[in-house]
Design an enzyme around this catalytic site. Structure first.
Site, PDB file in Angstrom:
ATOM      1  N   ARG A 125       0.876  -1.184   0.000  1.00  0.00           N
ATOM      2  CA  ARG A 125       0.000   0.000   0.000  1.00  0.00           C
ATOM      3  C   ARG A 125       0.911   1.231   0.000  1.00  0.00           C
ATOM      4  NH1 ARG A 125       2.456   1.756   3.690  1.00  0.00           N
ATOM      5  NH2 ARG A 125       0.969   3.468   3.688  1.00  0.00           N
ATOM      6  N   ARG A 143      -7.411  -0.300  -6.783  1.00  0.00           N
ATOM      7  CA  ARG A 143      -7.690   0.768  -5.813  1.00  0.00           C
ATOM      8  C   ARG A 143      -7.914   2.064  -6.594  1.00  0.00           C
ATOM      9  NH1 ARG A 143      -4.203   1.040  -0.547  1.00  0.00           N
ATOM     10  NH2 ARG A 143      -6.139   2.017   0.158  1.00  0.00           N
ATOM     11  N   GLN A 194      -1.748   1.924   9.886  1.00  0.00           N
ATOM     12  CA  GLN A 194      -0.484   2.112   9.151  1.00  0.00           C
ATOM     13  C   GLN A 194       0.525   2.879  10.004  1.00  0.00           C
ATOM     14  OE1 GLN A 194      -3.503   2.719   7.823  1.00  0.00           O
ATOM     15  NE2 GLN A 194      -3.564   2.341   5.640  1.00  0.00           N
ATOM     16  N   ASP A 233      -2.234  10.861  -1.972  1.00  0.00           N
ATOM     17  CA  ASP A 233      -2.592   9.802  -2.924  1.00  0.00           C
ATOM     18  C   ASP A 233      -2.938  10.357  -4.287  1.00  0.00           C
ATOM     19  OD1 ASP A 233      -2.909   8.264  -0.297  1.00  0.00           O
ATOM     20  OD2 ASP A 233      -3.033   6.774  -1.899  1.00  0.00           O
TER      21      ASP A 233
END
Ligand code: MRU
Length: 316
Positions: free
Chosen positions: A46, A80, A178, A219
């Site tokens: 990720r 994703r 995370q 992102d």
């Protein structure tokens, strides 16, 4: 030794399964492009830049196996929806195929360029961080989320190696943790002083004068500087603004989607509610209570002090 999330060994992709960290370091062997797609979707890997690099190797595996390029491209793309680096890397691989370029070289270039961009952002960003700064960070933006070094955590690393005596508040980052699982693991390996906090602690720490700046990754960044990042980032930006604390976003050019404008152009990933209600097999909420699991949120440009890229610092 520097942390690496994945290795291309010339034949297949070796991937550190991030779902198992920090308890176990398990390496997966991904030999098929569908294995790569599954690893991205299930978050064995990720972090936007790492997803992009791994997808590029996935594309290479698919083409080497003689699969239909469009099918390989679409399968990897549909894993994703928010991380722009995924689309950027796949478009670049598809173009390289159409232009008859060596695909292995292209995937390696994507990986190397990301590493170099991180080092450069680290260098530029560290100049903005004062001596003995107490930095607050969210999610994992380190070597595990990239080809190495990291974006926001890369700036922390560079400032640490520049001798700036940095301390890091690590948001645990519900529900995937995370921060507590991955960022704390990386900081511990580097010997960088830090403390894990619950996500709801940030405001009070800021009010008490214990946070000097916030550093986060991204992102996707639109042409007009709306930043999609891990859910909770927007709330941190509002808190930082209210307390007069600099809020920095650190991201390479490959995270910029220059065709999008404003927050409505960004698709926010919604993941399963089970990921909110069950942690490591333990149910922490009533089975029958519905939960909402948005993986990302959007921070508007007016809340951002600066965006640090490999080419320079932008003040939105
Ligand atoms: O859901 P994740 O773990 O892939 O989300 C990661 C993040 O939100 C990071 O902040 C972002 O990808 C930047 S990483 C360099």
């Amino acid at each position: 030794m520097e942390v690496k999330a994945f290795y291309w060994n010339g034949e297949y992709l070796e991937l550190l399964d991030q779902r198992e960290l920090p308890e176990r370091e398990i390496w997966l062997e991904l030999r098929d492009y569908t294995d790569v797609a599954k690893a991205i979707k299930d978050m064995a890997v990720r972090g936007a830049p790492a997803i992009g690099c791994v997808a590029a190797y996935g594309f290479l595996l698919g083409i080497r196996a003689g699969e239909d390029p469009q099918r390989v491209y679409q399968t990897l793309k549909n894993t994703r929806p928010t991380a722009y680096n995924l689309f950027w890397a796949l478009d670049r691989m598809l173009k390289a195929l159409q232009e008859g370029k060596n695909l292995e070289e292209e995937a390696k270039k994507i990986e190397e360029e990301d590493y170099m961009a991180n080092k450069k952002m680290g260098e530029l960003g560290a100049q903005l961080i004062p001596e003995r700064a107490r930095v607050l960070t969210h999610c994992n933006t380190g070597a595990l989320a990239t080809a190495g070094w990291g974006t926001a955590l890369g700036v922390v690393r560079s400032a640490h190696y520049a001798g700036k005596d940095i301390f890091v508040w690590v948001d645990e980052t519900r529900p995937y943790l995370q921060g507590s699982r991955l960022t704390a693991w990386e900081l511990l390996k580097e010997g960088i002083p830090h403390k894990i906090i619950t996500d709801s602690s940030a405001g009070y720490l800021m009010r008490k004068g214990l946070v000097d700046c916030v550093l986060v990754g991204a992102d996707r960044i639109t042409r007009d500087y709306y930043v999609a990042n891990k859910i909770g980032t927007y709330a941190l930006s509002v808190l930082a603004k209210a307390h007069g604390i600099p809020f920095y976003v650190v991201a390479p050019k490959s995270t910029f989607d220059l065709n999008s404008h404003g927050e409505d152009d960004i698709k926010i990933e919604e993941r399963s509610e089970e990921e909110v209600k069950v942690i490591k097999g333990v149910r922490i909420a009533p089975n029958n209570s519905p939960a909402l699991h948005l993986a990302f949120d959007i921070t508007p440009p007016e809340n951002i002090t600066a965006i640090i890229t490999e080419e320079g610092i932008i003040k939105p």
